[in-house]
Every structure is written in structure tokens, then in C-alpha cells.
Scaffold this motif. Sequence first.
Motif, PDB file in Angstrom:
ATOM      1  N   VAL A  61       0.858  -1.182   0.000  1.00 41.46           N
ATOM      2  CA  VAL A  61       0.000   0.000   0.000  1.00 41.46           C
ATOM      3  C   VAL A  61       0.898   1.237   0.000  1.00 41.46           C
ATOM      4  O   VAL A  61       1.666   1.453   0.936  1.00 41.46           O
ATOM      5  CB  VAL A  61      -0.929   0.013   1.217  1.00 41.46           C
ATOM      6  CG1 VAL A  61      -1.754   1.299   1.249  1.00 41.46           C
ATOM      7  CG2 VAL A  61      -1.846  -1.203   1.210  1.00 41.46           C
ATOM      8  N   THR A  62       0.806   2.028  -1.047  1.00 36.62           N
ATOM      9  CA  THR A  62       1.633   3.222  -1.154  1.00 36.62           C
ATOM     10  C   THR A  62       1.133   4.295  -0.202  1.00 36.62           C
ATOM     11  O   THR A  62       1.864   4.812   0.642  1.00 36.62           O
ATOM     12  CB  THR A  62       1.602   3.776  -2.590  1.00 36.62           C
ATOM     13  OG1 THR A  62       1.711   2.702  -3.519  1.00 36.62           O
ATOM     14  CG2 THR A  62       2.733   4.765  -2.804  1.00 36.62           C
ATOM     15  N   GLN A  63      -0.148   4.641  -0.364  1.00 37.12           N
ATOM     16  CA  GLN A  63      -0.750   5.643   0.511  1.00 37.12           C
ATOM     17  C   GLN A  63      -2.269   5.523   0.467  1.00 37.12           C
ATOM     18  O   GLN A  63      -2.838   5.082  -0.523  1.00 37.12           O
ATOM     19  CB  GLN A  63      -0.291   7.059   0.139  1.00 37.12           C
ATOM     20  CG  GLN A  63      -0.480   7.450  -1.314  1.00 37.12           C
ATOM     21  CD  GLN A  63      -1.899   7.812  -1.681  1.00 37.12           C
ATOM     22  OE1 GLN A  63      -2.677   8.187  -0.813  1.00 37.12           O
ATOM     23  NE2 GLN A  63      -2.236   7.720  -2.935  1.00 37.12           N
TER      24      GLN A  63
ATOM     25  N   GLY B 104      -3.321   4.336  -3.434  1.00 38.37           N
ATOM     26  CA  GLY B 104      -2.147   3.902  -4.178  1.00 38.37           C
ATOM     27  C   GLY B 104      -1.641   2.554  -3.705  1.00 38.37           C
ATOM     28  O   GLY B 104      -1.613   2.276  -2.508  1.00 38.37           O
ATOM     29  N   VAL B 105      -1.279   1.710  -4.657  1.00 39.42           N
ATOM     30  CA  VAL B 105      -0.616   0.431  -4.398  1.00 39.42           C
ATOM     31  C   VAL B 105       0.582   0.349  -5.327  1.00 39.42           C
ATOM     32  O   VAL B 105       0.493   0.743  -6.496  1.00 39.42           O
ATOM     33  CB  VAL B 105      -1.564  -0.762  -4.648  1.00 39.42           C
ATOM     34  CG1 VAL B 105      -0.803  -2.088  -4.612  1.00 39.42           C
ATOM     35  CG2 VAL B 105      -2.695  -0.782  -3.622  1.00 39.42           C
ATOM     36  N   HIS B 106       1.717  -0.125  -4.811  1.00 36.53           N
ATOM     37  CA  HIS B 106       2.850  -0.352  -5.709  1.00 36.53           C
ATOM     38  C   HIS B 106       3.269  -1.815  -5.653  1.00 36.53           C
ATOM     39  O   HIS B 106       3.297  -2.438  -4.590  1.00 36.53           O
ATOM     40  CB  HIS B 106       4.030   0.577  -5.422  1.00 36.53           C
ATOM     41  CG  HIS B 106       4.559   0.581  -4.030  1.00 36.53           C
ATOM     42  ND1 HIS B 106       3.903   1.170  -2.965  1.00 36.53           N
ATOM     43  CD2 HIS B 106       5.715   0.077  -3.513  1.00 36.53           C
ATOM     44  CE1 HIS B 106       4.625   1.039  -1.865  1.00 36.53           C
ATOM     45  NE2 HIS B 106       5.731   0.369  -2.167  1.00 36.53           N
ATOM     46  N   ALA B 107       3.550  -2.352  -6.828  1.00 36.32           N
ATOM     47  CA  ALA B 107       4.049  -3.719  -6.969  1.00 36.32           C
ATOM     48  C   ALA B 107       5.566  -3.656  -7.060  1.00 36.32           C
ATOM     49  O   ALA B 107       6.113  -2.833  -7.811  1.00 36.32           O
ATOM     50  CB  ALA B 107       3.467  -4.365  -8.223  1.00 36.32           C
ATOM     51  N   VAL B 108       6.247  -4.505  -6.295  1.00 36.87           N
ATOM     52  CA  VAL B 108       7.709  -4.469  -6.215  1.00 36.87           C
ATOM     53  C   VAL B 108       8.287  -5.806  -6.656  1.00 36.87           C
ATOM     54  O   VAL B 108       7.921  -6.867  -6.122  1.00 36.87           O
ATOM     55  CB  VAL B 108       8.184  -4.154  -4.785  1.00 36.87           C
ATOM     56  CG1 VAL B 108       9.712  -4.068  -4.728  1.00 36.87           C
ATOM     57  CG2 VAL B 108       7.556  -2.860  -4.283  1.00 36.87           C
ATOM     58  N   LEU B 109       9.197  -5.758  -7.613  1.00 41.85           N
ATOM     59  CA  LEU B 109       9.958  -6.926  -8.053  1.00 41.85           C
ATOM     60  C   LEU B 109      11.416  -6.676  -7.714  1.00 41.85           C
ATOM     61  O   LEU B 109      12.096  -5.881  -8.375  1.00 41.85           O
ATOM     62  CB  LEU B 109       9.797  -7.151  -9.563  1.00 41.85           C
ATOM     63  CG  LEU B 109      10.694  -8.225 -10.183  1.00 41.85           C
ATOM     64  CD1 LEU B 109      10.359  -9.608  -9.631  1.00 41.85           C
ATOM     65  CD2 LEU B 109      10.590  -8.212 -11.705  1.00 41.85           C
ATOM     66  N   ALA B 110      11.911  -7.300  -6.652  1.00 48.28           N
ATOM     67  CA  ALA B 110      13.308  -7.121  -6.251  1.00 48.28           C
ATOM     68  C   ALA B 110      14.233  -7.562  -7.377  1.00 48.28           C
ATOM     69  O   ALA B 110      13.952  -8.535  -8.093  1.00 48.28           O
ATOM     70  CB  ALA B 110      13.592  -7.916  -4.979  1.00 48.28           C
ATOM     71  N   HIS B 111      15.339  -6.863  -7.537  1.00 45.34           N
ATOM     72  CA  HIS B 111      16.240  -7.139  -8.658  1.00 45.34           C
ATOM     73  C   HIS B 111      16.770  -8.570  -8.634  1.00 45.34           C
ATOM     74  O   HIS B 111      16.965  -9.187  -9.679  1.00 45.34           O
ATOM     75  CB  HIS B 111      17.402  -6.150  -8.652  1.00 45.34           C
ATOM     76  CG  HIS B 111      16.999  -4.751  -8.985  1.00 45.34           C
ATOM     77  ND1 HIS B 111      16.395  -4.398 -10.167  1.00 45.34           N
ATOM     78  CD2 HIS B 111      17.101  -3.596  -8.267  1.00 45.34           C
ATOM     79  CE1 HIS B 111      16.147  -3.104 -10.193  1.00 45.34           C
ATOM     80  NE2 HIS B 111      16.568  -2.587  -9.042  1.00 45.34           N
ATOM     81  N   GLU B 112      16.995  -9.091  -7.438  1.00 43.41           N
ATOM     82  CA  GLU B 112      17.588 -10.429  -7.334  1.00 43.41           C
ATOM     83  C   GLU B 112      16.535 -11.527  -7.229  1.00 43.41           C
ATOM     84  O   GLU B 112      16.873 -12.709  -7.099  1.00 43.41           O
ATOM     85  CB  GLU B 112      18.506 -10.486  -6.109  1.00 43.41           C
ATOM     86  CG  GLU B 112      17.798 -10.436  -4.761  1.00 43.41           C
ATOM     87  CD  GLU B 112      17.407  -9.046  -4.295  1.00 43.41           C
ATOM     88  OE1 GLU B 112      16.911  -8.923  -3.162  1.00 43.41           O
ATOM     89  OE2 GLU B 112      17.593  -8.074  -5.088  1.00 43.41           O
ATOM     90  N   ALA B 113      15.255 -11.181  -7.314  1.00 39.28           N
ATOM     91  CA  ALA B 113      14.199 -12.160  -7.030  1.00 39.28           C
ATOM     92  C   ALA B 113      14.002 -13.186  -8.132  1.00 39.28           C
ATOM     93  O   ALA B 113      13.543 -14.289  -7.881  1.00 39.28           O
ATOM     94  CB  ALA B 113      12.883 -11.430  -6.762  1.00 39.28           C
ATOM     95  N   LEU B 114      14.362 -12.817  -9.365  1.00 35.07           N
ATOM     96  CA  LEU B 114      14.063 -13.690 -10.514  1.00 35.07           C
ATOM     97  C   LEU B 114      15.251 -13.724 -11.447  1.00 35.07           C
ATOM     98  O   LEU B 114      15.711 -12.678 -11.905  1.00 35.07           O
ATOM     99  CB  LEU B 114      12.821 -13.149 -11.250  1.00 35.07           C
ATOM    100  CG  LEU B 114      12.170 -14.017 -12.307  1.00 35.07           C
ATOM    101  CD1 LEU B 114      11.715 -15.352 -11.711  1.00 35.07           C
ATOM    102  CD2 LEU B 114      10.985 -13.275 -12.916  1.00 35.07           C
ATOM    103  N   SER B 115      15.772 -14.912 -11.701  1.00 37.70           N
ATOM    104  CA  SER B 115      16.945 -15.036 -12.572  1.00 37.70           C
ATOM    105  C   SER B 115      16.769 -16.272 -13.461  1.00 37.70           C
ATOM    106  O   SER B 115      15.902 -17.125 -13.220  1.00 37.70           O
ATOM    107  CB  SER B 115      18.226 -15.164 -11.748  1.00 37.70           C
ATOM    108  OG  SER B 115      18.186 -16.329 -10.935  1.00 37.70           O
TER     109      SER B 115
END
Length: 322
Positions: free
Chosen positions: A296-298, A305-316
Motif C-alpha cells: 500500500v503506497t498511501q 495507491g498500491v505499488h508492486a515491487v519486483l526485487a532485482h535479485e528475485a528472478l533469474s
Amino acid sequence: MKKDPSAPHVVAPDERTLHGWFDPALPPVLTVEPGTTVRFGTLDSGWFLEPHTGGDVADRRRAPQHTPDAGHALTGPVAVRGARAGQVLEVRIDSVVPASWGTTYAGMRSTAWNARLGLTEPAVHSWTIDVAAGTARNHLGHAVALRPFLGVIGMPPAAPGRHSTIPPRWHGGNLDCKELVAGSTLYLPIPVDGALLSVGDAHAAQGDGEVSGTAIECGTELADLTLDVRDDLLGRPLATPVADTPAGWVCMGLGDDLDEAAAEALDTMLDVIGALHQVSRSDAMALASVVVDLRVTQVANRVFGVHAVLAHEALSGGTPPV
């Protein structure tokens, strides 16, 4: 004395640059070439010029430019030469240095949210910000780590007239996404020729949700942003804010409720996963269910607001199907 060509252009908060609304007719205070770094200075979002020291908030001194109908104190706008509506504005956030004081407010208004949570009286927290130590301390003695960012980074709607700074929009504005710290690059769809970027509403620290409606509201000593223009993002048209941040790829959704905002954020994230990993939309959804976080962004700005986060190291890795 000649200006150092490597030095950023400076846009200070003053009578020429401060405004409390978005308006496509507002003339730019600076026009820069793509790839230029601009050093913005910003005021506290409420236009205050001094910390809260007790008493009535309304008695605090505000900037002379403040008017009763003004929203957040914004600095700008800055035009980018050659930017056209329909393109993408690339905003690289190089640094955000907060001012030495900030304020958090809770229970200041009679709202259904505050009533449900049992907030029967207001609270105002005055914070002393120590940039060198990386901490802020309130008047009650609580200390928190600094994680400064600009709550408002945006452009005016194409429709004529003045537009409120409060609701976030598909082309930015009051996004209040705490992941937009230094080291991030924000991508925004451009709604008007020239882009006409304005910024403000710095937060020294904020939790996801910004649940009281405010974070540690502060000004900035400086906010260095490098502005560029591109035709698309990852080979696809851009319709909503996306950022490449230290936390990972962040796709922002906005809506009348959290369901709508979450669907919009995820819709864009599926596009990002598809482009990054060359997979179908259904495969992207399967992967998102494993590695993407919805946050939940705000909940404070009329639009959720909602933001979806894909961590850089999460998928390889991965092998495209034959």
C-alpha cells in the motif's frame, strides 16, 4: 565568472518558482536539454518556514507566496526541450538532502478514517533532522532512520486550468512512494509538450501507507534530478508511473479503492516482467505470484495507491519455451 558546465542548474524556492497547483499554462522557470541535472530546493509541503514549537499550527510563519487555495508548496516547473506528450519522462533521482527540521500531523481533521481509529484529539510531532547521523528525533525522544524522498514529482494534466496537487495521477504528482529514494529512476508518461516538471513535498521518512496523511514533512536543502526523455519503457508504451529503485522495479497503481489500485499496479508489473524475461502474460502472472510484493503506497490523498515491487535479485535464469 563563467558557470561550471558540470554544475547542475539550480531552481530555488522563491517568488518566481513556488506554486501550489498544477497548470499547463504555468510558464517554465527553466528549460533544459535532455540529460541535464537540475538542483531543486523545496519548502515544507505546508509552506512553513519554521519548525513547530507548540501552540496552534496556524500561527506558524508561512512563505509569502502561500495562499488559502494553495496545495503542496511546489518548485518549478522545469521544461525539457523536445519533450512531447505521449513520450516518457525519465527522472533520475541523484540525491535528496532534507532540511534540519520536519513535522508529522495526526488526527487534525474529522474524517471517517480518524473516527474509526479512535483519534479524538490531534497530535503534532516536531522532528530535528540530523543528516550527518542519518536520523530524525521527535520532541518525545523517539528516533528514526532517515530515508528521504520527494512525495511530489509530477507534471500538469493537459486539461486547462489549475489542478489540485493532492491526488496522484497517471503522470505523477503526489505519489508518496517511499521507494523513490536517491539511486532511483522514475519513469512518467508525459501529458503535455515540454513536460513541465514540478517537485516538492519532501519526506525525511515515511511508512508504506502514510497512514496519518503525513510523513516527516520537511523541506530540502537540495534535490538533484537528472531529466531525460525516451519514447517508451522496455520497448512498450507507458501508461502509469514505473520506477527502477534500489528495492527493485516498482509499478504504481492508482484507484478509487485498493482493489482498483492493486489491479493497475499488477497490470503494469506483468508488462515489465514480460519485457524483462520474454514470457507470456500468463507466465508473468505465475512468476509475479511467487516473487512480486504488493504494498500500500498511501491511503491519504483521495486516490488510493498500491505499488508492486519486483526485487532485482528475485528472478533469474529461465529458458523460453520451445
